[in-house]
Design a protein around this motif. Structure first.
Motif, short mmCIF file in Angstrom:
data_model
loop_
_atom_site.label_atom_id
_atom_site.label_comp_id
_atom_site.label_asym_id
_atom_site.label_seq_id
_atom_site.Cartn_x
_atom_site.Cartn_y
_atom_site.Cartn_z
N SER A 149 0.85 -1.19 0.00
CA SER A 149 0.00 0.00 0.00
C SER A 149 0.89 1.24 0.00
O SER A 149 2.10 1.15 0.22
N GLY A 150 0.29 2.35 -0.27
CA GLY A 150 1.03 3.61 -0.26
C GLY A 150 0.09 4.79 -0.31
O GLY A 150 -1.14 4.62 -0.37
N GLN A 151 0.66 5.96 -0.26
CA GLN A 151 -0.13 7.19 -0.25
C GLN A 151 0.31 8.11 -1.38
O GLN A 151 1.47 8.09 -1.79
N PHE A 152 -0.63 8.92 -1.85
CA PHE A 152 -0.35 9.97 -2.81
C PHE A 152 -0.35 11.30 -2.06
O PHE A 152 -1.26 11.57 -1.27
N HIS A 153 0.66 12.13 -2.33
CA HIS A 153 0.73 13.46 -1.75
C HIS A 153 0.90 14.47 -2.89
O HIS A 153 1.57 14.19 -3.88
#
Length: 125
Positions: free
Chosen positions: A68-72
């Protein structure tokens, strides 16, 4: 004999040395345009599936789990992605469907929309 043994061990070792998998994101402009148009209409979240093809150049199978990961964008959290648990066989190409969700706040959505139409939209992942 020692030199020959060293050469053979080196060749066998290099043939089994781990290599970085290669990937290709299969998407098109229409999906991104519909997401941005939704943000213009003040719909502040969008979810979609993203197809990623992964080539595993190694001789061994790769197990993907808990990815999983995040967008910034401009230092602000705007979304996340989740990679489902899967296996990629050695010397093979596998397709993985990644669930992507964007949920920016109002100001981030406006900034993203502006940058999209300027052709300068970029995310930090």
């Amino acid at each position: 004999v020692t030199i020959l043994s060293t050469i053979i061990i080196f060749i066998v070792g290099m043939s089994y040395a781990p290599r970085q998998p290669q990937y290709n994101v299969c998407t098109n402009q229409f999906e991104w345009k519909s997401i941005i148009e939704g943000m213009i209409g003040l719909k502040m979240s969008a979810s979609f599936d993203l197809l990623i093809s992964v080539y595993n150049p190694n001789r061994f199978e790769v197990d993907l789990s808990n990815g999983s990961g995040q967008f910034h964008h401009d230092g602000n959290y705007v979304g996340l992605f989740e990679i489902p648990q899967s296996k990629i066989s050695g010397k093979a190409i596998s397709d993985v469907v990644v669930k992507v969700t964007f949920s920016p706040d109002k100001w981030s959505a406006i900034g993203m929309t502006t940058e999209y139409y300027r052709g300068t939209l970029k995310f930090v992942i």
